[in-house]
Scaffold this active site. Sequence first.
Site, PDB file in Angstrom:
ATOM      1  CD  GLU A 184     -43.355 -19.025   4.952  1.00 30.46           C
ATOM      2  OE1 GLU A 184     -42.578 -19.578   4.173  1.00 30.46           O
ATOM      3  OE2 GLU A 184     -44.144 -19.825   5.048  1.00 30.46           O
ATOM      4  CG  ASP A 240     -41.644 -17.761   1.015  1.00 31.63           C
ATOM      5  OD1 ASP A 240     -41.461 -17.288   0.034  1.00 31.63           O
ATOM      6  OD2 ASP A 240     -42.021 -18.816   1.254  1.00 31.63           O
ATOM      7  CB  CYS A 246     -37.680 -25.968   7.402  1.00 33.60           C
ATOM      8  SG  CYS A 246     -38.835 -24.680   7.340  1.00 33.60           S
ATOM      9  CG  HIS A 281     -39.146 -37.109 -12.099  1.00 34.71           C
ATOM     10  ND1 HIS A 281     -39.467 -36.497 -10.479  1.00 34.71           N
ATOM     11  CD2 HIS A 281     -40.405 -36.913 -12.524  1.00 34.71           C
ATOM     12  CE1 HIS A 281     -40.546 -36.612 -10.593  1.00 34.71           C
ATOM     13  NE2 HIS A 281     -41.283 -36.712 -11.678  1.00 34.71           N
TER      14      HIS A 281
END
Length: 529
Positions: free
Chosen positions: A420, A444, A491, A179
Site C-alpha cells: 500500500e 492507501d 483488499c 451503525h
Amino acid sequence: MKSLKTSVRASEGIAIGRAFVVKRELKISDRQKGSAAEERELFAQALEQSRAQIEALASDSDIFAAHLEMIEDPMLTDSVESHIEEGMSADNAVATSSEEIVAMFEAIDDEYLAARATDVKDIFARITANLSGGVVNPFDGVQEGDIVVDNELMPSDMAQLDFSAIRGFVTTQGSSTSHVCIIARNLSIPAVVGLEEALSQIATGDTLIVDGSEGRVVVNPDQQTINDYLVKQLNMLSLHKEQQQVSLSKVSYCGQTIDVLANVGSVEEVERAIESGADGIGLFRSEFLYMQGSVEPTEEEQYEVYSAAARACKGKPLTIRTLDIGGDKAVPYMGFPKEENPFLGWRAIRVSLELRDMFSRQLRAILRAAVHGDIRVMFPMIVEQEELHEAKRILEQCKAELAQQGIAYNSDVKVGVMIETPAAVFVADDLAKNCDFFSIGTNDLVQYIMAADRANAKVAHLYNPYSAAVMSAIKMTIVAAQGAGIECSMCGELASDSNATELLLGASLRKFSVNIGAIGKIKYMISKL
Ligand code: PEP
Ligand code: MG
C-alpha cells in the site's frame, strides 16, 4: 412533487411507501433540584438502570456490547459528577456532558470514530430518559411498510422499532459508516441519510420514493414517476436475485478459480460474509478491536475474538491484519503524539515495531487462535525489507515463548504483506521472496502514489485508482508475486468496484477481497466475463 438528493452512500435499493415522521419528546420532569448529594444519587440510579438495560441487550448485539463498555467508562461518570459539583441538576449535568463528549467524538478526523458520536448520544439519551421517568415511544403509529423519517436513528431504536417491518428510512444526519447504515445494508433496507432538508420537506402521510443507490428521495411523486421507479425496482430485484445465486458458488475466469473474499471488522461480519458466499476473509481489520474500548484488549480477549472468527470461517482462510492505527485512526488511550503529517507519520507496522510488547500480545493471540482454523497474518504499511524481517523475528520469538510455556499454537501461519506504499511496490520482488502472500491496499496506495489525501474532498479528482500510475503499480506488484510464486489479492476498495473487475482480471489478479455487500456483485461480474 419534490426531488431531494444527498451524496452520502447509505444503503442501496428502492422503496416506495408512506412517510412516518418521528417526533421525539421526552417526558418532562417537574421536580425541584436537590442538593449535590441528592442529584448525584439520582444520576447514579439512572446510570445503573441504563447499564442494566444495556447489559440485557448486549449478549446478542455487538453494538450494545460496545455501549456497555462506553457506559462503564469512568470518563462519563466523572464528567457528569463534576457538573453536578458545579451546581447543575442531574438532568442538566447529563445534557452538558453529552454535548461535550459528543463534540469530542465529532471532532475526530476519522469517519468511523466520528460516527461513534451517535452511540454516545444514544447512551446519554437513555440516561436522560431514565432520569425523567422514560420516553414516549416515538414510533407509536408506525405502520408496516412505512418509510421512517427522522433526524437520526440510534442503535437502541432497534428495541422499539421493528426494522424488518419498515420499507426504508431517511435521516437528516448520519454518514455511510453510522451503525444505522450498517444495519440497513445488513437487512437490505433502502436508506438515504444526511439529507438535511428531510424533516422540513416531508410530513407524515406523504408518499415517498427512496432511491438508496442514488441518494434521492422523491416526495409525493406523480404516477409516471412511480411507474418508472417500479420498473427500476423490478430490474434491480431480478439482478439482485441473480447475483445472490452466483454468490454462493465458486466463480472462475479463463479456467482459473477466482476467490472472492471479504473485508470485515468483527466476528459478526465474518459470519455474515461467509453466509453471503465469501470464499474466506481477505482482510480482518483488527484495529476495530483496539478502537472500541478504553484500554488495549488483552491477549486472552484477542485470542477469543480471533478464535471465534476462525470458527465462523468454517475452514476458509482468515487473514488477520495486525494493528493498523495512526494516520487518521486514533486510539485515544494510546496517547498518540500530534503530527504534522499523520499519514506519513507513526502508523501501522511502525507503531507495532516500536510497541513490541503490545505487538507480541497480538501475535501470540493470532498464533494461538490459528489452531482453530486457517489463519494468516498480514503486516500493514510495509515500506522496506527490514520491517518485514523484524516483524517476522518477533513472530518467531512469540512462537518460541509459546512452545516454552507449553501453550498450543500453530507454527505454520502464513505471513503476508500489504502493498500500500510506492516503496513496497518498488521492492516487491524482494518482499515476495520473504513472505507467503501480498494484498494490494489501493485505498492507501492511491493516496501515496497520487500525493492526494484519501479524505480530502478538494483533491478527490486526483485520488483516482484508475490513473495510469496506479495501474502500473498494481501490475508490478502482481508480476512480482507471480515471479516468486506467491499469492496476490487486492483488499482496497477498487476490488469492490465492478467497473474495475475486467481490468484487474486482465492484469492477472486472481483474488479479490471486497465489502460484504459487493460479494454477489463481483462474483456475478466475474461469472459474466
Ligand atoms: C487499503 O489501504 O487499501 C486498506 C485496505 O486498508 P485501510 O483502508 O484500512 O487503510
Ligand atoms: Mg491501508
